[in-house]
Design a protein around this motif. Structure first.
Motif, PDB file in Angstrom:
ATOM      1  N   LEU A 179      85.911 -51.201  76.666  1.00 29.31           N
ATOM      2  CA  LEU A 179      86.477 -50.595  77.867  1.00 29.31           C
ATOM      3  C   LEU A 179      87.148 -49.260  77.575  1.00 29.31           C
ATOM      4  CD1 LEU A 179      87.943 -53.654  79.800  1.00 29.31           C
ATOM      5  CD2 LEU A 179      85.902 -52.329  80.321  1.00 29.31           C
ATOM      6  N   TYR A 180      87.649 -49.068  76.351  1.00 28.97           N
ATOM      7  CA  TYR A 180      88.209 -47.760  76.014  1.00 28.97           C
ATOM      8  C   TYR A 180      87.142 -46.687  76.229  1.00 28.97           C
ATOM      9  CZ  TYR A 180      91.407 -50.668  73.181  1.00 28.97           C
ATOM     10  OH  TYR A 180      92.281 -51.611  72.714  1.00 28.97           O
ATOM     11  N   ALA A 181      85.961 -46.943  75.661  1.00 29.13           N
ATOM     12  CA  ALA A 181      84.870 -45.969  75.800  1.00 29.13           C
ATOM     13  C   ALA A 181      84.469 -45.806  77.259  1.00 29.13           C
ATOM     14  CB  ALA A 181      83.674 -46.416  74.962  1.00 29.13           C
ATOM     15  N   GLU A 182      84.399 -46.910  78.004  1.00 22.71           N
ATOM     16  CA  GLU A 182      84.017 -46.841  79.421  1.00 22.71           C
ATOM     17  C   GLU A 182      84.983 -45.954  80.206  1.00 22.71           C
ATOM     18  OE1 GLU A 182      81.424 -47.942  80.895  1.00 22.71           O
ATOM     19  OE2 GLU A 182      80.640 -49.689  79.852  1.00 22.71           O
ATOM     20  N   VAL A 183      86.270 -46.111  79.944  1.00 24.42           N
ATOM     21  CA  VAL A 183      87.273 -45.328  80.674  1.00 24.42           C
ATOM     22  C   VAL A 183      87.150 -43.845  80.342  1.00 24.42           C
ATOM     23  CG1 VAL A 183      89.739 -44.880  80.917  1.00 24.42           C
ATOM     24  CG2 VAL A 183      88.900 -47.231  80.952  1.00 24.42           C
ATOM     25  N   TYR A 184      87.005 -43.530  79.070  1.00 29.95           N
ATOM     26  CA  TYR A 184      86.879 -42.123  78.692  1.00 29.95           C
ATOM     27  C   TYR A 184      85.593 -41.511  79.260  1.00 29.95           C
ATOM     28  CZ  TYR A 184      90.943 -41.740  75.675  1.00 29.95           C
ATOM     29  OH  TYR A 184      92.227 -41.663  75.213  1.00 29.95           O
ATOM     30  N   LEU A 185      84.537 -42.308  79.310  1.00 26.14           N
ATOM     31  CA  LEU A 185      83.303 -41.812  79.937  1.00 26.14           C
ATOM     32  C   LEU A 185      83.541 -41.524  81.413  1.00 26.14           C
ATOM     33  CD1 LEU A 185      80.595 -44.195  78.406  1.00 26.14           C
ATOM     34  CD2 LEU A 185      80.940 -41.771  77.897  1.00 26.14           C
ATOM     35  N   GLY A 186      84.247 -42.411  82.087  1.00 31.67           N
ATOM     36  CA  GLY A 186      84.516 -42.219  83.510  1.00 31.67           C
ATOM     37  C   GLY A 186      85.335 -40.975  83.774  1.00 31.67           C
ATOM     38  N   ILE A 187      86.368 -40.783  82.985  1.00 31.13           N
ATOM     39  CA  ILE A 187      87.218 -39.599  83.179  1.00 31.13           C
ATOM     40  C   ILE A 187      86.436 -38.332  82.849  1.00 31.13           C
ATOM     41  CG2 ILE A 187      89.295 -38.416  82.349  1.00 31.13           C
ATOM     42  CD1 ILE A 187      90.533 -41.217  82.009  1.00 31.13           C
ATOM     43  N   GLY A 188      85.599 -38.397  81.817  1.00 32.72           N
ATOM     44  CA  GLY A 188      84.738 -37.249  81.515  1.00 32.72           C
ATOM     45  C   GLY A 188      83.819 -36.903  82.672  1.00 32.72           C
ATOM     46  N   ASN A 189      83.268 -37.937  83.305  1.00 26.70           N
ATOM     47  CA  ASN A 189      82.393 -37.703  84.459  1.00 26.70           C
ATOM     48  C   ASN A 189      83.150 -37.096  85.630  1.00 26.70           C
ATOM     49  OD1 ASN A 189      80.105 -38.637  83.210  1.00 26.70           O
ATOM     50  ND2 ASN A 189      80.387 -40.744  83.877  1.00 26.70           N
ATOM     51  N   LEU A 190      84.424 -37.462  85.759  1.00 25.90           N
ATOM     52  CA  LEU A 190      85.246 -36.892  86.825  1.00 25.90           C
ATOM     53  C   LEU A 190      85.406 -35.385  86.620  1.00 25.90           C
ATOM     54  CD1 LEU A 190      86.859 -37.885  89.307  1.00 25.90           C
ATOM     55  CD2 LEU A 190      88.862 -37.993  87.828  1.00 25.90           C
ATOM     56  N   TYR A 191      85.656 -34.973  85.388  1.00 24.30           N
ATOM     57  CA  TYR A 191      85.750 -33.546  85.090  1.00 24.30           C
ATOM     58  C   TYR A 191      84.396 -32.861  85.273  1.00 24.30           C
ATOM     59  CZ  TYR A 191      90.520 -33.796  83.331  1.00 24.30           C
ATOM     60  OH  TYR A 191      91.869 -33.932  83.234  1.00 24.30           O
ATOM     61  N   LEU A 192      83.326 -33.558  84.923  1.00 23.26           N
ATOM     62  CA  LEU A 192      81.992 -32.999  85.114  1.00 23.26           C
ATOM     63  C   LEU A 192      81.720 -32.738  86.591  1.00 23.26           C
ATOM     64  CD1 LEU A 192      79.181 -32.245  84.057  1.00 23.26           C
ATOM     65  CD2 LEU A 192      78.572 -34.673  84.170  1.00 23.26           C
ATOM     66  N   LEU A 193      82.149 -33.670  87.428  1.00 25.38           N
ATOM     67  CA  LEU A 193      81.947 -33.535  88.870  1.00 25.38           C
ATOM     68  C   LEU A 193      82.634 -32.282  89.408  1.00 25.38           C
ATOM     69  CD1 LEU A 193      80.706 -35.072  91.309  1.00 25.38           C
ATOM     70  CD2 LEU A 193      82.931 -36.159  91.614  1.00 25.38           C
ATOM     71  N   HIS A 194      83.759 -31.917  88.791  1.00 23.15           N
ATOM     72  CA  HIS A 194      84.507 -30.732  89.230  1.00 23.15           C
ATOM     73  C   HIS A 194      84.211 -29.516  88.346  1.00 23.15           C
ATOM     74  CE1 HIS A 194      86.825 -32.770  92.344  1.00 23.15           C
ATOM     75  NE2 HIS A 194      86.894 -33.796  91.528  1.00 23.15           N
ATOM     76  N   ASP A 195      83.082 -29.590  87.614  1.00 27.16           N
ATOM     77  CA  ASP A 195      82.584 -28.463  86.818  1.00 27.16           C
ATOM     78  C   ASP A 195      83.538 -27.997  85.731  1.00 27.16           C
ATOM     79  OD1 ASP A 195      80.082 -28.234  88.069  1.00 27.16           O
ATOM     80  OD2 ASP A 195      80.974 -27.164  89.752  1.00 27.16           O
ATOM     81  N   ASP A 196      84.416 -28.885  85.264  1.00 22.27           N
ATOM     82  CA  ASP A 196      85.250 -28.570  84.106  1.00 22.27           C
ATOM     83  C   ASP A 196      84.536 -29.127  82.882  1.00 22.27           C
ATOM     84  OD1 ASP A 196      87.125 -28.256  82.136  1.00 22.27           O
ATOM     85  OD2 ASP A 196      88.805 -29.044  83.298  1.00 22.27           O
TER      86      ASP A 196
END
Length: 542
Positions: free
Chosen positions: A129-146
């Protein structure tokens, strides 16, 4: 005694639930059907755990197939049931899915759910789940083009995953990392990472991930103008997603095929792909995908001279652009949401250190030295082992914010070793270090779960006491003081006697860090002036 009929029903429920989980990746529609049936049957027979798990898979299937709107009520019911069961793993899984539902529409809610999942994962050492959470947060930044922040979080997730035996986790993290590299136009590196991910795939179970890999490979070849290779990968990806019923994947593939056809000047084929994409995306919620499709169609019709339809799709593009910006803007304008986002970033940095420690404790003996280095690193005091000033500066604002928002009491105590310079001068600095170590160890023996001790500097320490009013804080401070005073200090060196003074302050309505720490420090001064080896409580007005 359990009714034999009930045992048979429970066995049937367990079997159907296992089948639903197994079908999630290869056949999402079947998972949805089975999970819905299990949830209904389990609710009818009072099997709370089975209903909660079934609703989790029901909600996940809806999210993949139809988007967040139908998934949210199902997952919220799963959350209530998981809370009733107090099952931390199940709660973490539900919060993870809720976060995925909120991506693109409610950034603070997504981040808060990921953070809650991470906290629960830490409690049960759920490294996956650590990896899952970091992937999710990374995708959130990707969605906002950061892209830089997205790359940072995805790289951390990949590092966590690489140390695990879980092939699924390694494959998934590499796919997400490659998605950022494609955006950054690091094509050679992205292709290498994608082939690494493909080698980890468990097939046919993970055909959906295979489709995602093919989609990214298609995008890479499209950018490199390798038309035939691009079309081949995109068509293979679409066939897999069509067979499995993954609407999001189908839409992405159709959009890619439409862009490829336009690049080749085949507007008729491009129009067919893009119009099909609009039909598929209408079955679930994805403002970003809708926006991209409208843009492609608007440009296609404008180039063709069909200005009526070009304008219609331009308006559609603009409307979805404004919707996305409105969601993003509302998150930034909402002061409470902004504070929570900032707090989440602070807590994430703190937890990332703890995550690494938790993970490393599971590793082989040759990595033990790295674990010790991490424990002594950024957030730990090397001498006493407690959290350091940097940790206090980052965590205390969060603790105060949560106390304000949730309405619970919080107190802070400042502890100082009496006449510590005299100890160093008379017995040596080495003895002084041993005094600090032994005194901190005695203090920690008295603390409760949730109490946190920080080294503030020199011989001064700060004790943060969440959910503790003035009376409770005085009791804790007095226990710490007496435990230190009663310690057998002669065991360190003959003639040694050590006491501490403690100043205490309770959080008031408008307090920030400097306010409550300042009052606790003033209380410490009063304790020193009163003769030392005592506790003093500072009032809010002082």
């Amino acid at each position: 005694m359990t009714d034999p009929d009930e045992q048979d029903i429970d066995a049937d429920i367990a079997q159907r639930l296992a089948e639903a989980k197994a079908m999630f990746a290869p056949k999402c529609e079947e998972c949805l059907t089975l999970a819905t049936q299990v949830a209904t049957l389990a609710a009818r027979h009072g099997n709370v755990r089975a209903e909660a798990e079934a609703r989790l898979w029901w909600g996940r299937s809806l999210l993949v197939m139809m988007g967040a709107a139908p998934a949210l009520p199902v997952l919220r019911r799963a959350l209530r049931l998981a809370l009733e069961l107090d099952d931390k793993r199940l709660l973490a899984d539900v919060h993870l899915s809720l976060a995925q539902c909120h991506v693109g529409s409610n950034t603070p809610a997504a981040l808060q759910n990921w953070l809650k999942s991470l906290e629960l994962a830490l409690q049960i050492d759920a490294v996956d789940l650590y990896a899952e959470v970091y992937l999710g947060i990374g995708n959130l930044y990707l969605l906002h083009d950061d892209l830089n922040s997205a790359l940072h979080y995805h790289a951390i997730a990949t590092e966590f995953a690489s140390a695990q035996r879980d092939r699924d986790l390694r494959a998934k993290s590499n796919i997400h990392l490659a998605s950022i590299l494609v955006k950054l136009e690091r094509h050679a590196l992205a292709e290498h990472v994608l082939h690494t991910a493909e080698a980890e795939l468990i097939l046919p179970l993970r055909r959906d991930w295979q489709a995602e890999i093919y989609n990214y490979l298609g995008a890479i070849h499209m950018r490199q103008r390798h038309v035939e290779q691009a079309r081949d990968f995109l068509e293979r990806a679409y066939a897999i997603n069509l067979d499995a019923g993954f609407l999001w994947g189908q839409t992405v593939n159709l959009l890619g095929l439409g862009q490829l056809a336009r690049a080749q000047g085949d507007d008729v084929q491009a129009e067919q792909y893009l119009l099909r994409a609009t039909e598929v995306v209408a079955k679930f919620e994805s403002p970003n995908l809708v926006q991209q499709i409208h843009l492609e169609l608007s440009q296609l019709y404008e180039a063709r001279g069909d200005f009526v339809r070009a304008l219609m799709h331009h308006v559609g593009y603009h409307d979805h652009y404004m919707l996305i910006m409105k969601n993003d803007l509302s998150a930034r304008l909402n002061s409470l949401a902004s504070r929570r986002l900032a707090a989440a970033e602070i807590r994430l940095k703190l937890l990332s250190s703890e995550i690494e420690l938790s993970q490393l404790r599971q590793q082989t003996s040759e990595r033990a030295s790295r674990m010790k280095q991490l424990e002594a690193a950024a957030y730990r005091d090397a001498l006493t082992g407690v959290l350091n000033r940097r940790a206090l500066d980052e965590r205390l604002p969060l603790e105060i914010q949560e106390a304000h928002e949730q309405g619970y009491p919080l107190s802070v105590a400042v502890l100082d070793f009496d006449h510590f310079k005299h100890v160093n001068d008379r017995f040596s600095h080495l003895i002084g270090d041993k005094v600090l170590q032994a005194g901190v160890a005695r203090a920690q023996e008295t603390l409760r779960d949730g109490d946190l001790l920080y080294r503030y500097g020199g011989e001064e320490f700060v004790l943060v006491l969440p959910h503790t009013n003035a009376i409770g804080a005085l009791h804790v401070a007095e226990r710490v003081r007496s435990r230190v005073a009663e310690h057998d200090w002669d065991s360190i060196v003959a003639g040694l006697s050590v006491t501490i003074s403690v100043g205490v302050a309770m959080l008031s309505d408008d307090d920030q860090v400097e306010d409550i720490v300042g009052r606790a420090d003033a209380a410490l001064y009063q304790a020193k002036q009163g003769g030392r080896n005592r506790v003093f409580m500072q009032s809010e007005e002082a």
